[in-house]
Design a protein around this motif. Structure first.
Motif, PDB file in Angstrom:
ATOM      1  N   ALA A   1       0.900  -1.134  -0.053  1.00 57.88           N
ATOM      2  CA  ALA A   1      -0.295   0.112   0.025  1.00 57.88           C
ATOM      3  C   ALA A   1       0.883   1.192   0.043  1.00 57.88           C
ATOM      4  CB  ALA A   1      -1.217   0.156   1.192  1.00 57.88           C
ATOM      5  N   HIS A   2       1.877   1.325   0.736  1.00 57.65           N
ATOM      6  CA  HIS A   2       2.808   2.577   0.757  1.00 57.65           C
ATOM      7  C   HIS A   2       3.704   2.745  -0.222  1.00 57.65           C
ATOM      8  CE1 HIS A   2       1.598   3.769   4.999  1.00 57.65           C
ATOM      9  NE2 HIS A   2       1.954   2.738   5.465  1.00 57.65           N
ATOM     10  N   ALA A   3       3.994   1.681  -0.838  1.00 62.40           N
ATOM     11  CA  ALA A   3       4.846   1.592  -2.295  1.00 62.40           C
ATOM     12  C   ALA A   3       3.903   2.238  -3.220  1.00 62.40           C
ATOM     13  CB  ALA A   3       5.537   0.313  -2.455  1.00 62.40           C
TER      14      ALA A   3
ATOM     15  N   ARG B   1       7.894   8.471   1.540  1.00 60.92           N
ATOM     16  CA  ARG B   1       9.213   7.862   1.609  1.00 60.92           C
ATOM     17  C   ARG B   1       9.353   7.351   2.953  1.00 60.92           C
ATOM     18  NH1 ARG B   1      12.365   7.242  -2.300  1.00 60.92           N
ATOM     19  NH2 ARG B   1      12.178   8.450  -4.146  1.00 60.92           N
ATOM     20  N   ASN B   2       8.944   8.173   4.019  1.00 58.60           N
ATOM     21  CA  ASN B   2       8.980   7.921   5.419  1.00 58.60           C
ATOM     22  C   ASN B   2       8.161   6.518   5.956  1.00 58.60           C
ATOM     23  OD1 ASN B   2       9.502   8.893   8.350  1.00 58.60           O
ATOM     24  ND2 ASN B   2       7.252   8.663   8.338  1.00 58.60           N
ATOM     25  N   ASN B   3       6.865   6.652   5.291  1.00 49.42           N
ATOM     26  CA  ASN B   3       6.243   5.376   5.544  1.00 49.42           C
ATOM     27  C   ASN B   3       6.497   4.107   4.895  1.00 49.42           C
ATOM     28  OD1 ASN B   3       4.338   7.266   6.864  1.00 49.42           O
ATOM     29  ND2 ASN B   3       2.882   7.351   5.083  1.00 49.42           N
ATOM     30  N   VAL B   4       7.170   4.182   3.642  1.00 50.96           N
ATOM     31  CA  VAL B   4       7.722   3.028   3.118  1.00 50.96           C
ATOM     32  C   VAL B   4       9.082   2.514   4.022  1.00 50.96           C
ATOM     33  CG1 VAL B   4       9.191   1.977   1.296  1.00 50.96           C
ATOM     34  CG2 VAL B   4       7.202   3.470   0.749  1.00 50.96           C
ATOM     35  N   GLY B   5       9.829   3.411   4.434  1.00 49.88           N
ATOM     36  CA  GLY B   5      10.907   3.122   5.283  1.00 49.88           C
ATOM     37  C   GLY B   5      10.558   2.494   6.802  1.00 49.88           C
TER      38      GLY B   5
END
Length: 620
Positions: free
Chosen positions: A416-418, A439-443
């Motif tokens: 979902a984040h990607a 990007r923060n969420n993917v990390g």
């Protein structure tokens, strides 16, 4: 190690000249002065003195209606004027006279402002049919009517049809009246459509042209010029230029404040947008007064059941959520969902926007399953009703990903984040704060999956974006918090401490004592201090975090993490009884959040049982 994600809260924009916008002008479409489109000598007009007297009387009624509408926002009194004028024109000139079309358009503007978009559409279609029979003698009047119909179609969610209407109207007006206010009104509406679609590059030239034309024709102190100043301000907010946005919005408020009484919707529109800006800047405590004042104005002028009132109420919901006022946030957001469903139907994008804020509040309250259902519904609405790659679809993906992450479903959360990042980077730009948050969420999810090298790259990119765009801002604090948490997971506690102290410093300075944002950063700092052997300082930070979250009734991820960390700290300080109590409470929270089989719940239960057995306790 806990790497917090960033929910995609949504504030709806306030732009002028359209009732679908959050804080639109109370006059939805027309940028023309009252009566300026009334034909002075149409081909079908009788030439006798009786007709002249009748038209003069109708014009006087219409002018009075527009004055009531624009200057006092007196919808009821203005409606009486417009309906009386329309009836008089019909009696005097008949159905096919262009003066009847003018009366239809006046009344359509009023009912559009009331929120009755279906009736507004029918009135404008009737007026357009009259102009069609007059072609080619009245192309500009027809184009202005078509622009007004476009705004109503946009309110109804018929974006393709609205875009066609705007483009057709603007082509005629730019050819025949290139410097006219009619062009400004149409460009403004087209810009609003692009803004709502997330196409900011196409929006800007339209807003800028509207502002230039209005400034040239009306001067810098006219309310219509202020509407365009306001719109440019909201655009700058959307592209991340918060300082530029604030300058435009404050200028607009100064102009309108000199021309409208306090409580007027034109003032409320700009106050809402200033509140939105302050929220974007991480200053919800300042934002709340502006949005509460805007809501009170719209409730008085339009009523509680109006879509604009619901949009402002929805904005207030997310500000309340940011301030930790979760019950109020949920109540406001649910009220907005109810209004939008009744006015637009269950599948309108505005319903999804309000559902987004319901889901965020539910997640903060610990109702993870309810949050997931809500965000899935919002995502489904957006996938079906908006173009592919729309930025707000990314917001729903972000929040669905967060709900999945809290439940321990990191693999699905990463998908979902990607996908959200894949939408936002081309739509907003690589250096935009929304891209940084994605990007923060993917990390954060990569951390949960143990992919620390990949996570570090995402966090570093996010931190650079936030530092450049914001400086001391909650998003910057979150990036430092996540970098520190990652370093902590890699057993580099001393290296993590400067990042985590910076996060606490920013959040304490912005939010003050007792805010959940401060609590979140205190938890990670407490973990790092524990790992670095600074047990007393670690305990102070964790206890402060737990106290903040308890006071706010938080039953989510943060308090479960804090209690788990506090229990482990109790053990290291040889305090088995408080450790047992903290493990038991944490186990119950993890079970509520993610189910009895969640490894965090199981680990805390096992530790509580072991401590109880060691103490020989018979407690249940």
């Amino acid at each position: 190690m806990r790497a917090p994600l960033g929910m995609a809260h949504e504030v709806q924009l306030g732009v002028a000249d359209g009732a679908a916008a959050l804080a639109c002008s109370i006059v939805p479409v027309s940028a023309l002065s009252p009566g300026s489109t009334h034909p002075s000598s149409p081909a079908s007009a009788p030439s006798d003195s009786h007709a002249t007297t009748a038209e003069a009387r109708c014009r006087a009624l219409s002018d009075a209606g527009w004055q009531l509408l624009r200057e006092r926002a007196a919808l009821r009194e203005a409606k009486i004027c417009f309906e009386t004028a329309l009836h008089a024109r019909l009696q005097a000139f008949g159905h096919d006279d262009v003066r009847h079309a003018v009366g239809l358009r006046d009344l359509a503007a009023l009912v559009h402002a009331e929120g009755d978009t279906s009736r507004a559409k029918a009135l404008l279609e009737q007026a357009l049919s009259i102009y069609d029979r007059q072609q080619p003698s009245m192309p500009c009047e027809r184009a202005v009517c078509l622009n007004e119909l476009g705004a109503v179609l946009q309110s109804l969610g018929r974006i393709d049809a609205a875009g066609e209407a705007y483009a057709s109207a603007l082509a005629v007006l730019r050819e025949r009246l290139p410097a006219g206010l009619e062009v400004a009104a149409c460009a403004n509406n087209l810009g609003r459509m692009f803004h709502d679609l997330g196409d900011l590059a196409s929006c800007e030239p339209q807003y800028r042209q509207a502002l230039e034309l209005r400034t040239d024709q009306l001067g810098g102190e006219h309310p219509l010029t202020a509407e365009s100043i306001n719109n440019v301000g909201t655009l700058l907010d959307s592209v991340g230029d918060l300082e530029g946005a604030r300058a435009f919005l404050e200028r607009a408020l100064l102009v309108v404040g000199h021309r409208r009484p306090e409580g007027h919707p034109d003032i409320a529109q700009i106050r809402n947008n200033l509140g939105r800006l302050l929220y974007s800047a991480g200053r919800p405590a300042e934002a709340v007064a502006h949005i509460e004042a805007a809501l009170a104005s719209f409730q008085t002028c339009l009523g509680r059941d109006h879509v604009i009132t619901a949009q402002v109420s929805n904005n207030l919901a997310l500000v309340y959520e940011a301030l930790g006022r979760l019950d109020e946030a949920l109540e406001r957001a649910r009220e907005s969902v109810d209004v939008f469903e009744r006015r637009y139907g269950a599948d309108h994008p505005n319903v999804a926007t309000a559902l987004n804020n319901v889901g965020c509040a539910l997640l903060r309250r610990g109702d993870v399953a309810g949050a997931e259902r809500t965000h899935r519904r919002a995502l489904d609405i957006r996938r079906r009703s908006l173009r592919a790659g729309h930025p707000v679809t990314a917001h729903s993906l972000t929040n669905l990903g967060m709900a999945l992450q809290v439940q321990g479903n990191a693999a699905e959360a990463l998908k979902a984040h990607a996908e959200a990042l894949a939408i936002l980077e081309p739509a907003r730009g690589a250096a935009h704060p929304e891209t940084g948050q994605a990007r923060n969420n993917v990390g954060a999810v990569l951390c949960a999956l143990g992919r620390y090298d990949a996570a570090r790259s995402q966090f570093a990119s996010a931190a650079q974006i936030f530092e450049t765009c914001y400086g001391a801002h909650p998003a910057t604090a979150q990036a430092h918090d996540n970098l520190g948490a990652l370093l902590l997971a890699e057993q580099a506690a001393q290296e993590a401490l400067p990042h985590l102290r910076r996060a606490v410093q920013i959040n304490r300075g912005i939010f003050g004592e007792g805010h959940p944002g401060l609590a979140a950063s205190l938890i990670n700092l407490g973990l790092a201090l524990h790992a670095a052997g600074a047990l007393e300082e670690a305990e102070r930070g964790l206890r402060e975090a737990v106290a903040i979250l308890r006071a706010r009734g938080d039953r989510g991820l943060e308090i479960a993490s804090a209690l788990t960390s506090l229990a482990e700290l109790d053990l290291d300080q040889d305090r088995p009884q408080p450790a047992q109590a903290h493990f038991r409470e944490a186990a119950a929270l993890w079970e509520t959040l993610a189910g009895a089989a969640d490894p965090r719940a199981q680990q805390c239960r096992d530790m509580a049982r072991m401590l109880r057995a060691s103490a020989g306790s018979d407690a249940p």
